[in-house]
Every structure is written in structure tokens, then in C-alpha cells.
Design a protein around this motif. Structure first.
Motif, short mmCIF file in Angstrom:
data_model
loop_
_atom_site.label_atom_id
_atom_site.label_comp_id
_atom_site.label_asym_id
_atom_site.label_seq_id
_atom_site.Cartn_x
_atom_site.Cartn_y
_atom_site.Cartn_z
N ALA A 105 0.83 -1.21 0.00
CA ALA A 105 0.00 0.00 0.00
C ALA A 105 0.87 1.26 0.00
O ALA A 105 0.57 2.24 -0.71
N LEU A 106 1.95 1.24 0.77
CA LEU A 106 2.83 2.41 0.83
C LEU A 106 3.55 2.63 -0.49
O LEU A 106 3.73 3.78 -0.93
N ARG A 107 3.95 1.55 -1.16
CA ARG A 107 4.62 1.70 -2.45
C ARG A 107 3.66 2.25 -3.51
O ARG A 107 4.05 3.02 -4.37
N ASN A 120 3.06 9.91 -4.39
CA ASN A 120 2.31 11.04 -3.83
C ASN A 120 2.89 11.60 -2.55
O ASN A 120 2.35 12.56 -2.00
N ALA A 121 3.97 11.01 -2.04
CA ALA A 121 4.49 11.45 -0.75
C ALA A 121 5.98 11.11 -0.65
O ALA A 121 6.53 10.40 -1.49
N ARG A 122 6.59 11.59 0.42
CA ARG A 122 8.02 11.39 0.61
C ARG A 122 8.33 10.32 1.65
O ARG A 122 9.30 9.57 1.50
N SER A 178 10.73 -4.67 9.98
CA SER A 178 11.08 -5.71 9.00
C SER A 178 10.87 -5.25 7.57
O SER A 178 11.42 -5.84 6.62
N ILE A 179 10.06 -4.19 7.37
CA ILE A 179 9.83 -3.68 6.01
C ILE A 179 10.45 -2.30 5.81
O ILE A 179 10.08 -1.58 4.88
N ARG A 237 10.83 5.43 -0.76
CA ARG A 237 11.65 4.89 -1.83
C ARG A 237 12.65 3.86 -1.31
O ARG A 237 13.57 3.44 -2.03
N ASN A 238 12.45 3.42 -0.09
CA ASN A 238 13.30 2.39 0.51
C ASN A 238 13.04 1.05 -0.19
O ASN A 238 11.91 0.57 -0.23
#
Length: 216
Positions: free
Chosen positions: A136-138, A143-145, A179-180, A194-195
Motif C-alpha cells: 500500500a505504501l509503495r 504522492n508522498a516522501r 522488518s519492512i 523509496r526504501n
């Protein structure tokens, strides 16, 4: 194939929806964006009736160039409102605290707040929560940093449960985030959107469930 999951987890779809009142169309109506991610088994895959819904993730995107107000705390949560106030040193440009700015890749001056994740009982205990959060974050990364989440024993306090149980649950949740790719900074878990660890979070499930993989 792991026998105690209702279906192949690779058949799970994420549907992200953005909610706001229909009449909030003026610039002054701009508020933090509420996003919901629903995880469900695809209709194209076999799954027992009633077990297709896997879980829900609640997220909010806050614009770091916007002056915050008390109404934002209803959407963001008080801790997030305070955290943004402490970390954004230039609201006009959305510039972060120098220590934090040096750790986060460049991107839109916006922050994703992870408010909640809840998996249904049949889907728990297999690492899906971490993988779905990362996905979901990817999806929201353009749209965000960065993303933030505060984990507290208070979030796990339920009637009849003791303090130690709540603290252990909090520690497990923090370890899951770490862990992520999340890292703890000033009491809040943060991750650069962007990790590459967010992308790598899917690999264990892919290795286990991709067709043709050998099963011990």
C-alpha cells in the motif's frame, strides 16, 4: 501450499479508495487525504465463501506545506499533528528537520500516516500484514516522501488484557514495521517511501507461493 490459509495469498488484490465530502472542492476546504486499502481475494481465484476479505488498512496523506489546524487532528490523530509540527521546520516549503531530511529521499512534501491495519482471523500469522502495508505504501509513494506510524501499548489495550500483553503486542507491531524498512525516530516509526525494503517485503511470500515452487 500452506494448508491453513483460505487461498493463495498471491491472489489477494488491494483496492485503494480516497474519501472526502463531495462539497470540499474549494482550496480552503483542503484537508488531509483519507485513504482506505481493502485486501480481498480475487474473484478469479478459488476461496471458501465468506473468507475472501483479508483485511483493511487505514492511511492518511498530510501535505507538509499546509498550515495545520485543530480539525486536522480528527483525521490525522493528535500524535501525528504534534509530530508534523515538531518535524516540519518550514511549512511554506514542507522542509523537514535537518536530521530527518538527511535520512529521507527527495520527493513530494507529503507524509503518509499509517493509522490502522486489521487482518481477519483466518489470514493472520503468515506475514501478510507487513507485506500488505509495504504494498500500500509503495502504491502511494509517488504522492508522498515518507510514511509514519506510532506504535503504543495503548493501541493494544483491551478490556481484560493485562499491561504486559499490550506491551508485547506493541513490540511485535514495531518489529513488523522494522522488518519492512521502518526505523524508530523520536518515538515514531518512519520509512522512506523509496526504501527498497518495501519492495523486498513481498519476496518471502512470492518465493513460497509462486506456481512451480517446491514445498517441503
Amino acid at each position: 501450499m500452506v494448508p491453513d490459509l483460505p487461498a493463495n495469498p498471491l491472489s489477494i488484490e488491494l483496492e485503494l479508495t480516497h474519501r472526502r465530502f463531495w462539497w470540499q472542492i474549494d482550496d480552503e476546504d483542503e484537508q488531509p487525504e483519507q485513504w482506505d486499502a481493502s485486501a480481498d481475494v480475487s474473484e478469479l481465484d478459488v476461496c471458501p465463501a465468506g473468507l475472501r476479505h483479508v483485511g483493511d488498512i487505514a492511511l492518511v496523506i498530510a501535505d507538509l506545506t499546509k498550515e495545520r489546524n485543530l480539525l486536522d487532528s480528527v483525521v490525522l490523530g493528535e500524535w501525528a499533528l504534534e509530530f508534523i509540527a515538531e518535524t516540519v521546520i518550514d511549512p511554506d516549503q514542507g522542509k523537514l528537520h535537518p536530521e530527518l531530511d538527511a535520512r529521507i529521499s527527495q520527493g513530494p512534501p507529503r507524509m503518509v500516516i499509517l493509522r490502522r491495519i486489521e487482518l481477519t482471523e483466518p489470514w493472520r500469522g503468515h506475514g501478510l500484514g507487513a507485506a500488505l502495508i509495504a504494498s500500500a505504501l509503495r502504491i502511494l509513494a509517488p504522492n508522498a516522501r515518507l510514511a509514519a506510524c506510532r506504535v503504543s501499548p495503548l493501541d493494544f489495550s483491551v478490556p481484560g488484557a493485562d499491561r504486559i500483553t499490550a506491551e508485547l503486542s506493541s513490540l511485535r507491531a514495531g518489529a513488523m514495521l522494522e522488518s519492512i524498512g521502518f526505523e524508530r525516530w523520536r518515538g515514531v516509526h518512519l520509512v522512506d517511501l523509496r526504501n527498497p525494503t518495501l519492495v523486498d517485503a513481498r519476496m518471502e511470500l512470492l518465493d513460497q507461493w509462486w506456481p512451480g515452487q517446491e514445498v517441503d
